[in-house]
Design a protein around this motif. Structure first.
Motif, short mmCIF file in Angstrom:
data_model
loop_
_atom_site.label_atom_id
_atom_site.label_comp_id
_atom_site.label_asym_id
_atom_site.label_seq_id
_atom_site.Cartn_x
_atom_site.Cartn_y
_atom_site.Cartn_z
N SER A 123 20.88 21.80 24.39
CA SER A 123 21.02 21.15 25.70
C SER A 123 21.72 22.05 26.71
CB SER A 123 21.77 19.82 25.55
OG SER A 123 23.08 20.03 25.06
N LEU A 124 22.70 22.82 26.23
CA LEU A 124 23.40 23.77 27.11
C LEU A 124 22.43 24.83 27.63
CD1 LEU A 124 26.02 25.06 28.27
CD2 LEU A 124 26.23 26.27 26.08
N VAL A 125 21.63 25.39 26.73
CA VAL A 125 20.65 26.41 27.14
C VAL A 125 19.65 25.81 28.11
CG1 VAL A 125 18.80 27.92 26.30
CG2 VAL A 125 20.96 27.75 25.03
N ASP A 126 19.20 24.60 27.86
CA ASP A 126 18.27 23.94 28.78
C ASP A 126 18.90 23.73 30.16
OD1 ASP A 126 16.33 23.85 26.85
OD2 ASP A 126 16.74 21.77 26.26
N THR A 127 20.19 23.42 30.19
CA THR A 127 20.89 23.25 31.47
C THR A 127 20.94 24.56 32.24
OG1 THR A 127 22.27 21.44 30.63
CG2 THR A 127 23.12 22.66 32.52
N VAL A 128 21.22 25.65 31.55
CA VAL A 128 21.26 26.97 32.20
C VAL A 128 19.89 27.31 32.77
CG1 VAL A 128 21.47 29.45 31.76
CG2 VAL A 128 23.19 27.86 30.87
N ARG A 129 18.84 27.06 31.99
CA ARG A 129 17.48 27.31 32.49
C ARG A 129 17.21 26.50 33.76
NH1 ARG A 129 15.56 26.51 26.69
NH2 ARG A 129 15.00 28.59 25.90
N ALA A 130 17.58 25.23 33.74
CA ALA A 130 17.31 24.34 34.88
C ALA A 130 18.07 24.80 36.12
CB ALA A 130 17.69 22.91 34.51
N GLU A 131 19.32 25.25 35.94
CA GLU A 131 20.12 25.69 37.08
C GLU A 131 19.52 26.94 37.72
OE1 GLU A 131 22.98 24.56 38.61
OE2 GLU A 131 22.72 22.70 37.51
N ILE A 132 19.09 27.89 36.90
CA ILE A 132 18.50 29.11 37.45
C ILE A 132 17.16 28.81 38.10
CG2 ILE A 132 17.57 31.39 36.85
CD1 ILE A 132 19.71 31.55 34.66
N LYS A 133 16.40 27.92 37.51
CA LYS A 133 15.12 27.53 38.11
C LYS A 133 15.32 26.88 39.47
CE LYS A 133 10.89 24.89 37.15
NZ LYS A 133 10.17 24.04 36.16
#
Length: 271
Positions: A123-133
């Motif tokens: 979930s943390l990695v998914d959050t980082v992806r979403a923020e950069i996107k």
């Protein structure tokens, strides 16, 4: 392993290595174009954040390139995208090598430490992806985190997630704020033609040559260690002997005896 070889003096060995590294007989490149030529001739340039007189990569290039300026490297890396930075030992590589490095990057995913990290931090990695996107290129200081981590690569869990995505090739370095890396998705940085991985066979054939090129004139053990690092896996002595013998048989590589030294060294028969 080597049916025949030739013999050279220690002085020839020194001149060969210094010449390949652009340090003998003197600086032979100039300006921004020369900066790109120097990096390709050396195979890579190591980046170091420490600043005493100047940063390591700037000192290396200044000693080889007439009229070198740090802006030359920044433009080649972050504007023209002719090079990229990567690795636990942080190096600058030509962008056209990226398809081979994709295999090295993918092999991180199966390593025990990173596999465990992903199992507990999806979930943390998914959050980082979403923020950069949503926000575009970001540095580790741009993301809030309530969890500190004890890791050489990052102080916050979000920073470690960014670093993981960078090591597996999903993110690349978009630029820098000061010396802090800004991350973005690889497809926003690298030309499309370089995003598709090479086959594992082609990548390893490239890496064994890359290791030889960067080591200059290595002993067998040194060449093996370099290849194992690039291939991101264990390489047995038996496997390496077989690979070296094949390269000698095709005439691509030759063994060299250095006067006064016990071990054979290796180099390309032709560049």
């Amino acid at each position: 392993m080597a049916a025949s070889h030739f013999k050279v003096t220690v002085q020839t060995l020194r001149r060969f290595i210094l010449g390949q590294q652009g340090l003998w007989p003197g600086r032979r490149w100039q300006g921004k174009a020369g900066t790109a030529q120097a990096i390709r001739a050396m195979g890579a340039v190591q980046i170091d954040p420490l600043l005493v007189i100047a940063r390591n990569h700037d000192l290396i290039l200044h000693s080889r390139v007439v009229d070198y300026q740090p802006d030359h490297l920044n433009e080649l890396l972050y504007q023209e995208r002719l090079f990229f930075d990567y690795g636990g030992i942080l190096q600058i590589y030509p962008m056209e090598e990226l398809p081979y490095w994709k295999i090295h990057m993918q092999r991180h995913m199966n390593e025990a430490w990173w596999h465990a990290f992903m199992e507990t931090n999806q979930s943390l990695v998914d959050t980082v992806r979403a923020e950069i996107k949503a926000r575009g290129p970001l540095g580790h200081r741009d993301l809030k985190s309530t969890t500190r981590v004890e890791n050489y690569r990052a102080r916050k869990d979000t920073g470690l997630a960014m670093y993981y995505l960078w090591r597996v090739g999903e993110l690349m370095t978009a630029g820098r704020r000061g010396f802090d890396r800004l991350y973005d998705f690889a497809e926003h940085i690298a030309p499309e033609k370089y995003l598709k991985p090479m086959s594992e066979t082609d990548a390893e054939a490239f890496f064994i040559r890359k290791a030889l090129h960067m080591d200059g004139l290595p002993r067998f053990s040194e060449w093996r260690r370099g290849f194992a690092y690039f291939a991101r896996r264990t390489v047995s002595s038996a496997e390496m002997k077989e690979r070296v013998s094949a390269l000698i048989a095709t005439g691509d590589v030759t063994a060299v005896e250095i006067e006064g030294m016990k071990d054979l060294h290796y180099t390309f028969t032709r560049n």
